[in-house]
Design a protein around this motif. Structure first.
Motif, PDB file in Angstrom:
ATOM      1  N   THR A  66       0.845  -1.192   0.000  1.00 26.74           N
ATOM      2  CA  THR A  66       0.000   0.000   0.000  1.00 26.74           C
ATOM      3  C   THR A  66       0.877   1.236   0.000  1.00 26.74           C
ATOM      4  OG1 THR A  66      -0.112  -0.038   2.415  1.00 26.74           O
ATOM      5  CG2 THR A  66      -1.902  -1.114   1.225  1.00 26.74           C
ATOM      6  N   ILE A  67       0.418   2.253  -0.714  1.00 26.31           N
ATOM      7  CA  ILE A  67       1.208   3.473  -0.853  1.00 26.31           C
ATOM      8  C   ILE A  67       1.127   4.319   0.422  1.00 26.31           C
ATOM      9  CG2 ILE A  67       1.463   5.602  -2.159  1.00 26.31           C
ATOM     10  CD1 ILE A  67       0.462   4.010  -4.603  1.00 26.31           C
ATOM     11  N   GLY A  68      -0.075   4.571   0.937  1.00 27.05           N
ATOM     12  CA  GLY A  68      -0.240   5.311   2.189  1.00 27.05           C
ATOM     13  C   GLY A  68       0.577   6.591   2.238  1.00 27.05           C
ATOM     14  N   ILE A 102      10.797  -0.569   1.333  1.00 29.14           N
ATOM     15  CA  ILE A 102       9.818  -0.554   0.241  1.00 29.14           C
ATOM     16  C   ILE A 102       8.446  -0.859   0.821  1.00 29.14           C
ATOM     17  CG2 ILE A 102       9.096  -1.709  -1.881  1.00 29.14           C
ATOM     18  CD1 ILE A 102      12.093  -2.254  -2.402  1.00 29.14           C
ATOM     19  N   SER A 103       7.447  -0.024   0.474  1.00 31.63           N
ATOM     20  CA  SER A 103       6.095  -0.237   0.984  1.00 31.63           C
ATOM     21  C   SER A 103       5.108  -0.637  -0.116  1.00 31.63           C
ATOM     22  CB  SER A 103       5.599   1.018   1.695  1.00 31.63           C
ATOM     23  OG  SER A 103       5.589   2.108   0.803  1.00 31.63           O
ATOM     24  N   LEU A 125       8.582  -6.129  -0.356  1.00 34.37           N
ATOM     25  CA  LEU A 125       8.026  -5.295   0.699  1.00 34.37           C
ATOM     26  C   LEU A 125       8.832  -5.411   1.985  1.00 34.37           C
ATOM     27  CD1 LEU A 125       4.209  -5.901   0.194  1.00 34.37           C
ATOM     28  CD2 LEU A 125       5.628  -4.076  -0.722  1.00 34.37           C
ATOM     29  N   ASN A 126       8.973  -4.273   2.673  1.00 40.13           N
ATOM     30  CA  ASN A 126       9.701  -4.146   3.943  1.00 40.13           C
ATOM     31  C   ASN A 126      11.178  -4.493   3.825  1.00 40.13           C
ATOM     32  OD1 ASN A 126       7.386  -3.306   5.378  1.00 40.13           O
ATOM     33  ND2 ASN A 126       6.719  -5.444   5.452  1.00 40.13           N
ATOM     34  N   GLN A 147       6.931   1.326 -10.725  1.00 40.89           N
ATOM     35  CA  GLN A 147       6.927   2.359  -9.693  1.00 40.89           C
ATOM     36  C   GLN A 147       7.142   1.692  -8.354  1.00 40.89           C
ATOM     37  OE1 GLN A 147       3.008   3.896 -10.659  1.00 40.89           O
ATOM     38  NE2 GLN A 147       3.963   5.806 -11.375  1.00 40.89           N
ATOM     39  N   ILE A 148       8.104   2.207  -7.586  1.00 44.28           N
ATOM     40  CA  ILE A 148       8.404   1.659  -6.268  1.00 44.28           C
ATOM     41  C   ILE A 148       8.264   2.794  -5.254  1.00 44.28           C
ATOM     42  CG2 ILE A 148      10.145   0.565  -4.830  1.00 44.28           C
ATOM     43  CD1 ILE A 148      11.324  -0.624  -7.394  1.00 44.28           C
ATOM     44  N   TYR A 149       7.465   2.517  -4.216  1.00 48.25           N
ATOM     45  CA  TYR A 149       7.217   3.476  -3.152  1.00 48.25           C
ATOM     46  C   TYR A 149       7.865   2.986  -1.872  1.00 48.25           C
ATOM     47  CZ  TYR A 149       3.595   5.294  -6.248  1.00 48.25           C
ATOM     48  OH  TYR A 149       2.917   5.837  -7.311  1.00 48.25           O
TER      49      TYR A 149
END
Length: 151
Positions: A66-68, A102-103, A125-126, A147-149
């Motif tokens: 999730t982007i959050g 990374i989220s 993730l994480n 895209q990486i958030y």
């Protein structure tokens, strides 16, 4: 009319300064590529059996996390043209600073479907790194936006 033009130009210059400041503050990602071409079905089966893919989406897009409150760390586009009777496999590794986690990861097909498949091979993730595999269909190419958030 000249006053309106001046205001618009000043606003554009101010927004450009803000955008360049955000890019300068973003952590640099180290990106590495591994390109592999396969023309034999046995070679493809062997490489797929040897790697344990974490996440495979059958819809030809990949979306995890999730982007959050996260910010965009990387936005890149990867395009490969078709090669007759060949399966193209590209492993793309993104490494970030140890303090970055990374989220969310979004791998989105651009344009018409060519039946390519994105997957996460390692990290994710994480973690502070991720390796994404883009695999084309035989004799086809691909066009994906990654895209990486993270935080």
């Amino acid at each position: 009319m000249k006053g309106l033009l001046l205001v618009v130009l000043l606003a554009a210059a101010a927004s450009a300064a803000i955008v360049s400041q955000d890019i300068a503050e973003a952590p640099e990602a180290i990106v590495t590529y591994e390109n592999i071409l396969y023309s034999d079905d046995a070679e493809v089966a062997e490489i797929e059996a040897g790697s344990r893919s974490v996440e495979i989406e059958t819809r030809r897009n990949l979306s995890v996390g999730t982007i959050g409150n996260s910010r965009l760390l990387v936005s890149s586009q990867h395009i490969r043209g078709a090669i007759a009777n060949t399966i193209i496999v590209q492993n793309i590794t993104f490494n970030f600073a140890a303090s970055i986690r990374i989220s969310a990861i979004r791998v989105t097909r651009v344009g018409a479907s060519q039946n390519a498949t994105p997957s996460i091979v390692s990290g994710g993730l994480n973690r502070n790194f991720v390796t994404i595999r883009l695999q084309s269909a035989r004799g086809r190419g691909y066009n994906y936006r990654i895209q990486i958030y993270g935080r």
